[in-house]
Design a protein around this motif. Structure first.
Motif, PDB file in Angstrom:
ATOM      1  N   ASP A 156      27.882   4.831 -16.127  1.00  0.00           N
ATOM      2  CA  ASP A 156      26.794   5.150 -16.381  1.00  0.00           C
ATOM      3  C   ASP A 156      26.329   5.554 -17.443  1.00  0.00           C
ATOM      4  OD1 ASP A 156      25.154   3.520 -13.655  1.00  0.00           O
ATOM      5  OD2 ASP A 156      26.616   5.009 -12.842  1.00  0.00           O
ATOM      6  N   PHE A 157      26.871   5.305 -18.584  1.00  0.00           N
ATOM      7  CA  PHE A 157      27.051   6.220 -20.012  1.00  0.00           C
ATOM      8  C   PHE A 157      27.445   5.318 -21.250  1.00  0.00           C
ATOM      9  CE2 PHE A 157      31.087   7.673 -19.053  1.00  0.00           C
ATOM     10  CZ  PHE A 157      32.078   7.040 -20.221  1.00  0.00           C
ATOM     11  N   ALA A 158      26.949   5.628 -21.840  1.00  0.00           N
ATOM     12  CA  ALA A 158      26.643   5.030 -23.789  1.00  0.00           C
ATOM     13  C   ALA A 158      27.952   5.539 -24.878  1.00  0.00           C
ATOM     14  CB  ALA A 158      25.667   4.481 -24.280  1.00  0.00           C
ATOM     15  N   ILE A 159      28.392   4.797 -25.449  1.00  0.00           N
ATOM     16  CA  ILE A 159      29.290   5.409 -26.412  1.00  0.00           C
ATOM     17  C   ILE A 159      29.267   4.674 -27.886  1.00  0.00           C
ATOM     18  CG2 ILE A 159      31.649   5.248 -27.530  1.00  0.00           C
ATOM     19  CD1 ILE A 159      33.116   5.870 -24.366  1.00  0.00           C
ATOM     20  N   GLU A 160      28.695   5.255 -28.515  1.00  0.00           N
ATOM     21  CA  GLU A 160      27.628   5.102 -30.072  1.00  0.00           C
ATOM     22  C   GLU A 160      28.850   4.994 -30.911  1.00  0.00           C
ATOM     23  OE1 GLU A 160      23.572   3.812 -28.445  1.00  0.00           O
ATOM     24  OE2 GLU A 160      23.569   5.407 -29.995  1.00  0.00           O
TER      25      GLU A 160
END
Lengths: 421, 395
Positions: A104-108
């Motif tokens: 439940d997270f994003a890496i951008e």
């Protein structure tokens, strides 16, 4: 409750909230990065590191080496770790630890790869998004979700966008399940490279340059990838122009508009996939030496492709606009009389197998019950002299491959464990 | 010579103090104070911490004595040096070793010594003080301890304060701006990234076990100028009781000093450089073991040096095709990665912010001097597609 009691409680709540990473006033970027990295360093087995909602900027690779740690955000669109303008390290999050869970997270916008997991036994990546937000770009990092030399890996319900090689890459690993993921606007949607016992199912591969690749390459420590099942995936419109940087690396030579491809591997079963509207070819079954011109110096490497079972797939709408960027594709079109088929097979068979087994299909490439796809056997082994459309010669079946068993997926709780046929 | 190495010894400072003390009436008190301050009453011995919690202050270890900057080694703390060190942004490095009384390391021909539990390796990093070119004054930035704890080796970064009086444990240190003009008049201005405690492992880990990198027999086999005169380090450690079963120095393997043409051939020096700058990751079990590249000086397979080997996508740089092309440094990814300071391309991935010009020159010369063998990197002629070999259809 009297007034002083209320304010006392309020102060207490605020104080308690500030003890963790969550709750406080929004931390500054540097502060967030330092505190999160400290948490990762100090993590003990069993710890859950909660990431707050918000978009946080980081300059350096985050790293985790403690076993049995979970990193959990508030959602792949709510907790965003942005590495735009990254100053140090190639990855976003680099994990070298067993029993790791990311949720439940994003890496951008990492400089290099997004989520890198190395040499871990026990990996769960769940509802994680890795993305280069400017969309397809040659300067994007190569791999979004990138487990290498791992065992017992589950990647599910995740999203990858913009990788200049593969959105989901499984390399030199054993016992892997990739399911319910979405991969789009990458050069390659999914790559299973030098890996064995891999199940890829219920995924979407759309608007990449190529959809799902299953293959082996020489010169990597782990050789002999095999036993890969690809089923119930939707692989369509993978026609984004290949934006991998030009180099001899194989990915630059992935024709734009490739649906699924299988190269230099044995024991692959692909079934119940919907593979359509990939503009060069929907299915590409090929020998390493036919596809690529890099020299083979690795004596352990076997370039041949055999014991491939493609059945019960829906395949349609290839050859709309083959990738004429590659001279080789143009040459193939000439071989094919000006067009390319839904299923392209080079017909190369390991001479050792061919010598032992006479008959039409010594390589045991079975292509059955896939609707009415067009087909071409390039006859690459004989200098492309006798290309054939003899799909019937490959109408056979092989024993279904066994489902991959990993501890993270309990048998019986999921119909994915059902066999191939 | 840097300030940290030039600071007067406690004994010499005491002698001067005593000369200045004339009044007999004060003698007793002063003598007592001086005895304490000057080490006649010996300073407390090294205090090893072999499990958490580790002390917040470097001084709690008692590795160093004297005034700031505190790099005068305490008793039983021995300075050492390496034939070919890791490049770290041109930082000066000061290395020390301590082992618990009654223990010693076991010599190994290959790999690092087998150090006893309790061993403390300390490495301090310093840069010239800005605005004082030619004065050779240095500012300490960090002291990294590598401690053989009860549960294995652990890396602890201690960061020096502005006044250089103390270094504090900081597991995730902030980057430090470095600005100075070197003796050649070149201006240096960059951000120095101190590896955090996890990044320590990125280089020091092999098959999930943390190990020292530098103190291998072949890299320690050299002379060092000790306070009591020059001596070979292997012999000195042996005599001191820190090393067992070491062969005589002239019988032990020795890696070339990378920057001393008298110390070895171009090949030997280049291999030494790669051994201590790359091979901690690039060997089986190392962080970059998965790449199949092995840059240890003991490795003999040219193929694993990357000759005519395609990188995977993470290893690509520009349009270059192979990790190493003999005779063609400009075509070799190995050199391109050493020359880059872009995070995605550069090698090593951590611990370097500026280009090591002299190291790059060495590796360039080495690749240039390799016999050109274009056939070795020629593309595979088997299974020809009709037409030119460039007309492969692709993956």
């Amino acid at each position: 409750m009297n007034r002083s009691g209320v304010s006392f409680l309020a102060v207490l709540t605020l104080t308690l909230g500030c003890l963790g990473l969550t709750g406080c006033t929004r931390p500054t970027a540097a502060n967030f990065e330092k505190r999160l990295q400290e948490q990762l360093i100090n993590a003990k087995p069993g710890d859950v590191i909660e990431l707050p909602e918000g978009k946080f900027h980081l300059d350096r690779t985050l790293s985790l080496t403690a076993d049995k740690v979970t990193i959990r955000g508030k959602g792949m669109d709510k907790t965003i770790l942005s590495f735009a303008g990254q100053k140090e390290g190639a990855s976003g999050l680099l994990v070298k630890a067993n029993d790791f869970t990311a949720e439940d997270f994003a890496i951008e916008d990492t400089a290099g790869d997004g989520l890198t997991v190395q040499a871990a036994d026990g990996v769960i990546v769940r509802r994680v998004r890795v993305e280069w937000t400017r969309g397809p770009n040659t300067a994007n990092g190569p791999y979004a979700i990138y487990p290498t030399q791992c065992k017992n890996v589950l990647v599910e319900d995740s999203i990858a966008r913009g990788a200049s090689d593969a959105g989901f890459y499984i390399g030199q690993s054993d016992n892997v399940v990739l399911r319910r993921n979405r991969s789009e606007y990458n050069v390659d949607g999914y790559e299973v490279e030098n890996a064995e016992h891999v199940d890829v199912y219920d995924n979407i591969a759309a608007h990449n340059s190529g959809g799902i690749g299953v293959f082996n390459l020489p010169d990597l420590p782990k050789q002999g990838g095999q036993h890969v099942r690809v089923f119930r995936n939707q692989v369509y419109e993978n026609n984004t122009p290949n934006f991998a940087p030009k180099s001899l690396g194989p990915i630059y030579y992935l024709p734009t508009g490739t649906g699924v491809y299988i190269m230099a591997i044995h024991d692959v079963e692909e079934f119940q996939n919907r593979i359509h509207d990939n503009n060069t070819t929907n299915v590409y079954v090929i020998d390493y030496s036919t596809a690529l011109s890099a020299p083979i110096k690795d004596t352990r490497f076997r370039p041949f492709t055999d014991h491939i079972y493609l059945h019960d797939n829906e395949i349609s709408g290839g050859d709309k606009s083959p990738d004429v960027r590659l001279d080789g594709v143009k040459a193939l079109m000439q071989v094919g009389g000006g067009s390319l088929p839904d299923i392209l097979y080079d017909g190369v068979v390991d001479p050792k197998i061919a010598a032992g087994k006479k008959g039409q299909n010594p390589g045991q490439v079975c292509l059955s019950n896939n609707g009415a796809p067009t087909f071409l056997n390039l006859d690459a082994a004989n200098g492309f002299k006798h290309p054939r459309n003899d799909l019937k010669a490959y109408d056979c079946s092989l024993p279904p491959l066994e489902a991959v068993k990993i501890p993270q997926v309990v048998e019986g709780s999921d119909k994915a464990t059902a066999g191939g046929q | 010579m840097p300030r940290v190495a030039r600071a007067p010894s406690p004994a010499r400072r005491c002698h001067r103090s005593l000369q200045r003390t004339g009044k007999a009436a004060l003698a007793l008190l002063v003598l007592l104070a001086i005895l304490t301050a000057c080490g006649r009453l010996p300073p407390p011995p090294v205090h090893p911490f072999l499990q958490e919690p580790f002390p917040e202050k470097l001084s709690d270890w008692h590795l160093f004595v004297g005034q700031s900057p505190r790099l005068q080694p305490n008793q039983r703390v021995i300075p050492y040096d390496l034939n070919t060190p890791l490049f770290s942004d041109y930082a000066s490095k000061y290395r020390f070793v301590w082992m618990p009384p009654g223990t010693s390391a076991s010599y190994r021909d290959d790999g690092v010594f087998d150090f006893p539990v309790g061993t403390v390796l300390a490495k301090s990093f310093a840069f010239p003080v800005d605005g004082n070119p030619g004065k050779n004054e240095e500012r300490l930035i960090e002291t990294r301890l590598l401690v053989h704890s009860k549960t294995g080796w652990i890396g602890l970064p201690y960061i020096w304060n502005e006044s250089q009086t103390e270094a504090h444990l900081d597991l995730a240190p902030d980057p430090v701006p470095i600005r100075y003009t070197d003796s050649a008049g070149t201006r240096h201005d960059f951000t120095y990234f101190i590896p955090n405690a996890n990044e320590c492992k990125q280089c020091h880990e092999n098959n999930h076990a943390v190990l020292p990198i530098g103190p291998k027999g072949r890299n320690l086999n050299k002379n060092f100028v000790y306070a009591d005169g020059p001596a070979n380090q292997l012999a000195y450690w042996t005599k001191f009781g820190y090393l067992q079963r070491a062969p005589a120095a002239d019988q032990a393997p020795k890696v070339a000093a990378w920057n001393d043409p008298d110390a070895g051939t171009l090949d030997a020096r280049a291999r030494a450089y790669l051994d201590n700058n790359c091979a901690h990751c690039h060997q089986p079990g190392g962080t970059a073991g998965y790449t199949g590249i092995d840059l240890r000086v003991t490795d003999t397979g040219l193929r694993t040096f990357g000759v005519c080997k395609s990188p995977n996508s993470s290893g690509r740089v520009g349009t270059l095709s192979y990790d190493l092309v003999p005779g063609h440094p400009e075509q070799s990814i190995l050199l391109a990665r050493m020359t880059s300071i872009r995070p995605k391309e550069m090698m090593p991935q951590i611990g370097r912010s500026v280009v090591h010009e002299e190291g790059v020159a060495l590796i360039r010369d080495w690749i240039q001097a390799m016999p050109v063998d274009d056939a070795a990197c020629a593309r595979n002629p088997s299974h020809p597609v009709p037409g030119a070999r460039s007309r492969k259809p692709g993956l």
